[in-house]
Design an enzyme around this catalytic site. Structure first.
Site, PDB file in Angstrom:
ATOM      1  N   ARG A  75      15.601  10.156 -51.291  1.00  0.00           N
ATOM      2  CA  ARG A  75      16.221   9.746 -51.988  1.00  0.00           C
ATOM      3  C   ARG A  75      16.403  10.938 -53.358  1.00  0.00           C
ATOM      4  NH1 ARG A  75      15.652   5.590 -48.603  1.00  0.00           N
ATOM      5  NH2 ARG A  75      17.943   4.907 -48.043  1.00  0.00           N
ATOM      6  N   LYS A 135      23.542  21.381 -61.382  1.00  0.00           N
ATOM      7  CA  LYS A 135      24.232  21.544 -60.289  1.00  0.00           C
ATOM      8  C   LYS A 135      23.539  22.237 -59.682  1.00  0.00           C
ATOM      9  CE  LYS A 135      28.960  22.288 -62.404  1.00  0.00           C
ATOM     10  NZ  LYS A 135      29.777  23.427 -62.378  1.00  0.00           N
ATOM     11  N   GLU A 150      27.905  36.669 -66.413  1.00  0.00           N
ATOM     12  CA  GLU A 150      27.819  35.290 -67.075  1.00  0.00           C
ATOM     13  C   GLU A 150      27.097  35.136 -68.183  1.00  0.00           C
ATOM     14  OE1 GLU A 150      28.739  32.446 -65.223  1.00  0.00           O
ATOM     15  OE2 GLU A 150      28.170  33.193 -62.900  1.00  0.00           O
ATOM     16  N   LYS A 167      24.624  25.763 -73.190  1.00  0.00           N
ATOM     17  CA  LYS A 167      24.765  25.658 -71.391  1.00  0.00           C
ATOM     18  C   LYS A 167      25.039  24.327 -72.033  1.00  0.00           C
ATOM     19  CE  LYS A 167      25.796  25.449 -67.043  1.00  0.00           C
ATOM     20  NZ  LYS A 167      24.745  25.884 -65.663  1.00  0.00           N
ATOM     21  N   GLU A 200      30.528  17.264 -65.445  1.00  0.00           N
ATOM     22  CA  GLU A 200      32.303  17.767 -65.350  1.00  0.00           C
ATOM     23  C   GLU A 200      32.968  17.211 -65.041  1.00  0.00           C
ATOM     24  OE1 GLU A 200      31.918  22.001 -63.521  1.00  0.00           O
ATOM     25  OE2 GLU A 200      34.063  21.554 -62.774  1.00  0.00           O
ATOM     26  N   ARG A 256      33.303  20.382 -69.118  1.00  0.00           N
ATOM     27  CA  ARG A 256      32.312  21.256 -68.475  1.00  0.00           C
ATOM     28  C   ARG A 256      33.006  22.126 -67.548  1.00  0.00           C
ATOM     29  NH1 ARG A 256      26.665  19.959 -65.538  1.00  0.00           N
ATOM     30  NH2 ARG A 256      26.229  22.564 -64.438  1.00  0.00           N
ATOM     31  N   ASN A 295      33.763  26.703 -65.908  1.00  0.00           N
ATOM     32  CA  ASN A 295      34.299  28.125 -64.788  1.00  0.00           C
ATOM     33  C   ASN A 295      34.555  28.934 -65.355  1.00  0.00           C
ATOM     34  OD1 ASN A 295      33.175  25.763 -63.576  1.00  0.00           O
ATOM     35  ND2 ASN A 295      34.087  24.272 -62.946  1.00  0.00           N
ATOM     36  N   HIS A 354      36.072  31.609 -63.105  1.00  0.00           N
ATOM     37  CA  HIS A 354      35.965  31.216 -61.073  1.00  0.00           C
ATOM     38  C   HIS A 354      36.659  31.038 -59.926  1.00  0.00           C
ATOM     39  CE1 HIS A 354      31.467  31.232 -63.385  1.00  0.00           C
ATOM     40  NE2 HIS A 354      31.341  31.029 -62.608  1.00  0.00           N
ATOM     41  N   HIS A 404      35.574  33.433 -57.140  1.00  0.00           N
ATOM     42  CA  HIS A 404      34.318  32.132 -56.136  1.00  0.00           C
ATOM     43  C   HIS A 404      35.540  32.562 -54.674  1.00  0.00           C
ATOM     44  CE1 HIS A 404      32.680  28.869 -57.483  1.00  0.00           C
ATOM     45  NE2 HIS A 404      31.871  29.583 -57.611  1.00  0.00           N
ATOM     46  N   HIS A 453      27.687  37.354 -57.167  1.00  0.00           N
ATOM     47  CA  HIS A 453      28.388  36.045 -57.883  1.00  0.00           C
ATOM     48  C   HIS A 453      29.224  36.667 -59.157  1.00  0.00           C
ATOM     49  CE1 HIS A 453      29.207  32.206 -58.965  1.00  0.00           C
ATOM     50  NE2 HIS A 453      28.768  32.112 -60.420  1.00  0.00           N
TER      51      HIS A 453
HETATM   52  P1  NAD Z   1      19.915  35.037 -56.255  1.00  0.00           P
HETATM   53  O1  NAD Z   1      19.656  34.069 -56.044  1.00  0.00           O
HETATM   54  O2  NAD Z   1      20.274  35.967 -54.626  1.00  0.00           O
HETATM   55  O3  NAD Z   1      19.588  36.563 -56.469  1.00  0.00           O
HETATM   56  C1  NAD Z   1      19.400  37.886 -56.119  1.00  0.00           C
HETATM   57  C2  NAD Z   1      18.707  39.186 -56.421  1.00  0.00           C
HETATM   58  O4  NAD Z   1      17.520  39.002 -56.825  1.00  0.00           O
HETATM   59  C3  NAD Z   1      18.418  38.116 -54.650  1.00  0.00           C
HETATM   60  O5  NAD Z   1      18.059  39.128 -53.408  1.00  0.00           O
HETATM   61  C4  NAD Z   1      16.758  38.169 -54.927  1.00  0.00           C
HETATM   62  O6  NAD Z   1      15.625  37.625 -53.704  1.00  0.00           O
HETATM   63  C5  NAD Z   1      16.337  39.163 -55.975  1.00  0.00           C
HETATM   64  N1  NAD Z   1      15.225  38.665 -57.143  1.00  0.00           N
HETATM   65  C6  NAD Z   1      15.846  37.673 -58.210  1.00  0.00           C
HETATM   66  N2  NAD Z   1      14.703  37.161 -59.067  1.00  0.00           N
HETATM   67  C7  NAD Z   1      14.033  38.316 -59.277  1.00  0.00           C
HETATM   68  C8  NAD Z   1      13.091  39.453 -59.601  1.00  0.00           C
HETATM   69  N3  NAD Z   1      12.999  39.231 -60.784  1.00  0.00           N
HETATM   70  N4  NAD Z   1      12.153  40.406 -58.933  1.00  0.00           N
HETATM   71  C9  NAD Z   1      13.645  41.558 -58.149  1.00  0.00           C
HETATM   72  N5  NAD Z   1      14.197  40.262 -57.325  1.00  0.00           N
HETATM   73  C10 NAD Z   1      14.742  39.762 -57.912  1.00  0.00           C
HETATM   74  O7  NAD Z   1      21.210  35.411 -56.842  1.00  0.00           O
HETATM   75  P2  NAD Z   1      21.934  35.028 -58.654  1.00  0.00           P
HETATM   76  O8  NAD Z   1      22.271  36.385 -59.262  1.00  0.00           O
HETATM   77  O9  NAD Z   1      20.575  34.641 -59.255  1.00  0.00           O
HETATM   78  O10 NAD Z   1      22.468  33.664 -58.054  1.00  0.00           O
HETATM   79  C11 NAD Z   1      23.778  33.612 -57.744  1.00  0.00           C
HETATM   80  C12 NAD Z   1      24.296  32.010 -57.332  1.00  0.00           C
HETATM   81  O11 NAD Z   1      23.952  31.283 -58.117  1.00  0.00           O
HETATM   82  C13 NAD Z   1      25.127  31.655 -55.694  1.00  0.00           C
HETATM   83  O12 NAD Z   1      25.126  31.350 -55.227  1.00  0.00           O
HETATM   84  C14 NAD Z   1      25.750  30.862 -57.023  1.00  0.00           C
HETATM   85  O13 NAD Z   1      27.084  30.274 -57.162  1.00  0.00           O
HETATM   86  C15 NAD Z   1      24.869  30.138 -58.365  1.00  0.00           C
HETATM   87  N6  NAD Z   1      25.250  29.237 -58.832  1.00  0.00           N
HETATM   88  C16 NAD Z   1      24.868  28.657 -59.055  1.00  0.00           C
HETATM   89  C17 NAD Z   1      25.500  27.885 -60.634  1.00  0.00           C
HETATM   90  C18 NAD Z   1      25.195  26.532 -60.976  1.00  0.00           C
HETATM   91  O14 NAD Z   1      25.831  25.706 -61.986  1.00  0.00           O
HETATM   92  N7  NAD Z   1      23.864  25.949 -60.654  1.00  0.00           N
HETATM   93  C19 NAD Z   1      25.717  28.406 -61.863  1.00  0.00           C
HETATM   94  C20 NAD Z   1      26.446  30.084 -61.490  1.00  0.00           C
HETATM   95  C21 NAD Z   1      25.764  30.689 -60.247  1.00  0.00           C
HETATM   96  N1  GLY Z   2      28.387  27.473 -63.814  1.00  0.00           N
HETATM   97  C1  GLY Z   2      29.003  26.314 -63.687  1.00  0.00           C
HETATM   98  C2  GLY Z   2      28.341  25.237 -64.576  1.00  0.00           C
HETATM   99  O1  GLY Z   2      27.112  24.757 -64.823  1.00  0.00           O
HETATM  100  O2  GLY Z   2      28.675  24.217 -64.616  1.00  0.00           O
END
Ligand code: NAD
Ligand code: GLY
Length: 360
Positions: free
Chosen positions: A121, A143, A185, A227, A237, A241, A245, A248, A252, A264
């Site tokens: 939890r 998130k 982003e 942010k 949200e 917030r 998006n 998005h 998405h 993404h």
């Molecule tokens: P990811 O985590 O897949 O990383 C991208 C690639 O880079 C991967 O292959 C990873 O192994 C590699 N990598 C990471 N750091 C590295 C480094 N320093 N050196 C070499 N390689 C490295 O993708 P991302 O673009 O970081 O994140 C995308 C995800 O984030 C999506 O799933 C999206 O939905 C999510 N997201 C979440 C939020 C939120 O608010 N929680 C906001 C935006 C996106």
């Molecule tokens: N990336 C959108 C949010 O964090 O709300």
């Protein structure tokens, strides 16, 4: 280190900015996390580059340190991987005092956070983002979650970390395509916040693309500041917030429909172009602002058009998004540059026209 703080109703936590992992011990101590177990969750690309360094740096501050590595990529962002995390937690007697650290990009941070939110939890959680996207967006704001069947991030929670530690030096090993996806982003924060920020990016685009520390630090800090401000006002949200998006809704849908072959951030770039198209047609952004956006996206090699998918497919996919309310699509548009608002009042014709603007 000049931290930024996220302040929600229940929690206040710092975002640290550094260009090494040296300050992370101090962050652990300042946030009263030492003496516990630490479970670092990382992916198969990041693990070999950074996990040992973080483990060595933190070993003396924790009772024991475990590292769990999953297969890198969005395809892993599902409940099966989370189930593997839980098994690892059980095998290693992860308890309520344990700290889970997400060391990696957004996929890693979102999943580590979701596991931390749900195991026993809720156990302590820290974010150590290593992609540009994660440093400017996903690691901040709590998130967490996974994709399920055909829907992005449809299962999740709001679960704030105890701190976020941003080591910009990790960006030096990030592949260019991933870096550019993160820039989508970064670019997003201009239209939703202020044209000054877009100007800064445009004026410093070469330094940013060359990953020069001072330019990078400036943009990352600014994004986190925006942010943090938004999340502090509207953690769950309820309204404000939603502006984060921007781009998005269509983005998405493209991401899922293209079966995650586009990143993404690349889909967010397409989604931003599409909504800018709506704003241009409504006369709330100028042709100059539209062209400026496209030229920035282009500079960072982000896609402006795609093929292999139809407008109908994108349109129907949008209804599977978690942002759908009463079967109505919700969009973030601009009243003017820097003044976003969320609305369901966009007619089908406008939506198709926006989608067609990104189809080849
Ligand atoms: P990811 O985590 O897949 O990383 C991208 C690639 O880079 C991967 O292959 C990873 O192994 C590699 N990598 C990471 N750091 C590295 C480094 N320093 N050196 C070499 N390689 C490295 O993708 P991302 O673009 O970081 O994140 C995308 C995800 O984030 C999506 O799933 C999206 O939905 C999510 N997201 C979440 C939020 C939120 O608010 N929680 C906001 C935006 C996106
Ligand atoms: N990336 C959108 C949010 O964090 O709300």
């Amino acid at each position: 280190m000049n931290n930024i703080y996220v302040k929600t109703k229940e929690k206040k936590y710092p975002i640290y900015f550094a260009n090494s992992f040296n300050g992370i011990e101090k962050a652990v101590e300042e946030n009263d996390l030492s003496g516990r177990k630490l479970c670092i969750i990382t992916d198969s690309n990041v693990s070999g580059i950074y996990a040992q360094n973080v483990k060595d740096t933190l070993e003396k501050y924790f009772e024991s340190v475990f590292v769990y590595t999953f297969d890198a990529g969005e395809k892993s962002k599902n409940l099966n991987t989370i189930s593997d995390f839980y098994s690892f937690f059980l095998e290693n007697h992860i308890d309520r005092k344990t700290v889970v650290a997400g060391l990696g990009g957004g996929v890693c941070g979102d999943m580590a956070g979701f596991a931390a939110a749900t195991y026993l939890r809720g156990i302590k959680f820290i974010q150590i983002p290593t992609t540009l996207l994660a440093q400017v967006d996903s690691s901040v704001g709590g998130k967490v979650g996974v994709d399920f069947k055909n829907s992005k991030n449809i299962i999740g929670a709001f679960y704030q970390p105890d701190f976020v530690y941003i080591n910009t030096e990790t960006l030096n090993t990030l592949p260019e395509r991933e870096f550019n996806a993160g820039m989508a982003e970064v670019i997003k924060y201009g239209p939703i916040y202020s044209h000054n920020f877009t100007e800064y990016i445009a004026d410093n685009k070469k330094a940013i693309a060359d990953r020069e520390y001072s330019a990078l630090k400036h943009v990352i800090k600014k994004c986190c500041k925006i942010k943090a401000e938004v999340v502090s006002k509207d953690e769950k949200e309820g309204g404000l917030r939603e502006i984060l998006n921007f781009g998005h809704t269509i983005g998405h849908a493209i991401e899922t429909k293209m079966n995650f072959t586009l990143l993404h951030g690349e889909c967010v770039a397409l989604g931003m172009k599409a909504v800018f198209n709506i704003c241009l047609k409504r006369g709330t952004v100028s042709q100059k602002e539209y062209d400026e956006l496209l030229s920035l996206l282009e500079y960072f090699n982000l896609p402006l058009n795609i093929s292999g998918i139809t407008a109908d497919e994108i349109y129907s996919q949008m209804f599977l998004d978690k942002k759908v309310k009463n079967n109505q699509l919700s969009f973030v548009l601009l009243e003017s540059y820097g003044r976003p608002f969320s609305t369901t009042n966009v007619d089908k014709e406008e939506i198709y026209s926006a989608i067609n603007a990104v189809l080849r």
